[in-house]
Every structure is written in C-alpha cells, then in structure tokens.
Design a protein around this motif. Structure first.
Motif, PDB file in Angstrom:
ATOM      1  N   SER A  65      -1.291  -2.727   6.155  1.00 14.06           N
ATOM      2  CA  SER A  65      -1.596  -2.873   4.725  1.00 14.06           C
ATOM      3  C   SER A  65      -3.015  -3.414   4.538  1.00 14.06           C
ATOM      4  CB  SER A  65      -0.581  -3.777   4.034  1.00 14.06           C
ATOM      5  OG  SER A  65      -0.532  -5.052   4.617  1.00 14.06           O
ATOM      6  N   THR A 101       0.809  -1.226   0.000  1.00 16.05           N
ATOM      7  CA  THR A 101       0.000   0.000   0.000  1.00 16.05           C
ATOM      8  C   THR A 101       0.842   1.276   0.000  1.00 16.05           C
ATOM      9  OG1 THR A 101      -0.207  -0.264   2.405  1.00 16.05           O
ATOM     10  CG2 THR A 101      -2.042  -1.040   1.049  1.00 16.05           C
ATOM     11  N   ARG A 143      -9.599   1.344   0.826  1.00 18.27           N
ATOM     12  CA  ARG A 143      -9.650   1.664  -0.606  1.00 18.27           C
ATOM     13  C   ARG A 143     -10.668   0.803  -1.346  1.00 18.27           C
ATOM     14  NH1 ARG A 143      -6.774   6.329  -2.131  1.00 18.27           N
ATOM     15  NH2 ARG A 143      -4.991   6.507  -0.721  1.00 18.27           N
ATOM     16  N   GLU A 166      -5.386  -0.387   5.265  1.00  9.49           N
ATOM     17  CA  GLU A 166      -5.338   0.628   4.197  1.00  9.49           C
ATOM     18  C   GLU A 166      -6.007   0.122   2.916  1.00  9.49           C
ATOM     19  OE1 GLU A 166      -1.073   2.470   5.758  1.00  9.49           O
ATOM     20  OE2 GLU A 166      -1.265   1.866   3.654  1.00  9.49           O
ATOM     21  N   LEU A 167      -5.766  -1.120   2.589  1.00 12.37           N
ATOM     22  CA  LEU A 167      -6.355  -1.677   1.364  1.00 12.37           C
ATOM     23  C   LEU A 167      -7.873  -1.831   1.515  1.00 12.37           C
ATOM     24  CD1 LEU A 167      -5.630  -2.663  -1.463  1.00 12.37           C
ATOM     25  CD2 LEU A 167      -5.126  -4.915  -0.500  1.00 12.37           C
ATOM     26  N   TRP A 222      -4.507   3.966  -7.210  1.00 13.32           N
ATOM     27  CA  TRP A 222      -5.600   3.532  -6.336  1.00 13.32           C
ATOM     28  C   TRP A 222      -6.938   3.497  -7.068  1.00 13.32           C
ATOM     29  CZ3 TRP A 222      -4.730   0.524  -2.759  1.00 13.32           C
ATOM     30  CH2 TRP A 222      -3.690   0.684  -1.836  1.00 13.32           C
TER      31      TRP A 222
END
Ligand SMILES: [Zn+2]
Length: 297
Positions: A193, A133, A200, A196-197, A154
């Motif tokens: 990670s 990320t 998104r 954060e992913l 992204w």
C-alpha cells in the motif's frame, strides 16, 4: 446506505459494542469527565478519527452539521488541528503543546472531500486520510457494506494531496484483519500500500493505519521495515514524545456523540478503553496470537 450489522468480518471501527450500548456508556463517561475536570484538558497530544461525514444512515457517518459544530468547538476554544505527519513532527521534537489535536479520516470516502474538507479549510485545520489502495482501485471492497459508499478516485486523491488541507497515507491494500492473515500477506498489505500510494502521489508515504487498529509485534516490525515513520492504532489515550511511534493512540468520534461527548474526547474523558473491550475484540476478531496486541503500551 447501511452498514451490515451481520458482518462478522472486519469493520473499520474501534470498540465494537452494540451502538446503543456504546452511546450510553459514552454519555456516562462524558458526564463523569465533566464533573471531574470542570471541562479542562490533560497533558499530551490526542488524535481524533472519523470515517465518513455524511447525512447517510450509517453508524460510521457523522452528520455534516454535527461535524461543523465539532470543528467550531475546537476553533472557538483556540485549538490547532494537525495531520498525522505534523503531529509526528511535534512528538519528534519533544513538544506537546496545549490545545493541539491530530485529526484523521479512515477509508477515503468521497464525502470527506464533500463535507469535511470545506469546514477544515475554513478553520485552517489539516487532517490525514488513510486509504486502502486496492479498495480505491476497485480490486477489493469494504466487506461490511451491502452498498459501499462512493470513494475518492485516484485523480481526486492526487489533486487533494497537493492542495494542502488533506494529506493521504496508507491503510493497507485490501483492508484485512492483519492478525488473521499469514506473514507474506501481511507484508504485501503493509509494504504494497505504501508503494502503490507513493506511485500515485509522487512523494514518500510515511504513515500507516492498521485496519480496525488490529496489529501485533509482527505488523509493527513490518511497518518499520517497510519504511513508515509512524503507525496508528485504535487505542485511546494521549501521545507523548516517548509513545511508541508504531502504536500511536487515537479516539474515534461516533455518529451518536453529543457535543459534550466530543468535548470529553478532546479533553481526556475517554482516554482509556472500555471495560471488557479487549475480551469483546478477541471474540469478534480472533485476536488470539500470543504476540498479538493492539495495546499501545
Ligand atoms: Zn478502515
């Protein structure tokens, strides 16, 4: 675009013999497999992984034409190609159907969407893409490149994840050698990670790829605690219902692989690590911690 051969830090690859030596050994093993098995397959689910699909001069890039021939080889032999989540579903159900392969791409390079995605879509295949990320953000970079190839943005990742053929999963934040960082940093890399992913993609992220497949008991425990369902290593071999879900096995497809090498990797001719590989990796990556084990047993 060239990978830096002097980079002493982490490369996103598995066994790291010099490329020419690796290609020679691969060719010999494929030939031995061909004689031994008459081209047949062995029981269990194998995962193949790539990094880039591009005509660039980069040892981590498989040429687009070669990639198409490889996928054509699978399709014409009647293989079904699944992403890591689908493969985990099969293992959880205790199923290891014949002619079934898992597929993934590490690092999230743009050329995967440009050159691999259309081929996969043509054949109705699916694959997982593991993204770091912080590298996707530009907060970190892949240190083995003098000039890093373009990565998926992204916006592209979120859009592609909804489309079906590719699914995106976690590959830490900054792509460190997890065995060389302290416990807090390892936890932040593995848990961060995922978080954060998920922000998104707007869905749970359930699979982790250890950078260069380097992990030990600590990383395995952190992955489980963070809520991942599976994690993938760079250890070759088959995955069975009893295989450790936090050490799934994979085999890298290399830029120099011939079609016979590819068929041998699919069919089980490369299910064991090369002799001296562990010693080489210890030297290269400093896999010295007593609990450190990228072995999947
Ligand atoms: Zn990687």
């Amino acid at each position: 675009m060239s990978a830096d051969p002097q980079a002493g830090d982490l490369r996103g690859i598995g066994p790291s013999l010099p490329y020419w030596a690796k290609a020679t050994v691969t060719r010999l093993r494929s030939a031995a497999w061909s004689v031994r098995s008459h081209g047949g397959s062995q029981h269990g689910l194998r995962i193949l992984f790539y990094h880039r699909v591009s005509a660039d001069r980069d040892e981590l890039a498989v040429h687009p034409e070669l990639f198409r021939r490889q996928m054509d080889c699978l399709a014409s032999a009647g293989y079904r190609v699944f992403d890591i989540g689908q493969l985990a579903d099969l293992l959880d159900r205790g199923e290891t159907p014949e002619r079934t392969i898992g597929l993934n791409f590490d690092d999230g390079c743009l050329d995967v969407a440009e050159h691999a995605l259309p081929v996969l879509a043509d054949y109705g295949f699916r694959a997982t893409v593991f993204v770091a990320t912080g590298v996707t953000d530009g907060r970190a970079s892949f240190t083995w490149y003098r000039e890093q190839p373009p990565l998926l943005s992204w916006e592209e990742i979120a859009e592609l994840d909804r489309c079906g053929t590719l699914e995106f999963e976690a590959h830490t934040v900054t792509h460190p050698n997890l065995l060389a960082v302290d416990g807090l940093r390892a936890a932040v890399e593995i848990e961060g990670s995922k978080r954060e992913l998920e922000a998104r993609l707007g869905r749970p992220v359930t699979a982790l790829c250890y950078p260069a497949g380097l992990f030990g008991e600590r990383e395995r425990a952190l992955a489980r605690e963070a809520g991942y369902r599976v994690a993938v290593s760079c250890e070759p071999g088959v995955n069975l219902p009893e295989t450790d879900r936090f050490a799934l096995r994979r085999r890298q497809i290399d830029s120099r692989d011939s079609l016979l090498d590819f068929r041998a990797k699919v069919g089980g001719g490369h299910d064991t690590a090369l002799p001296l590989r562990d010693a080489y990796r210890r030297l290269r990556y400093g896999e010295g911690r007593p609990a450190a084990a990228s072995r999947a047993e």
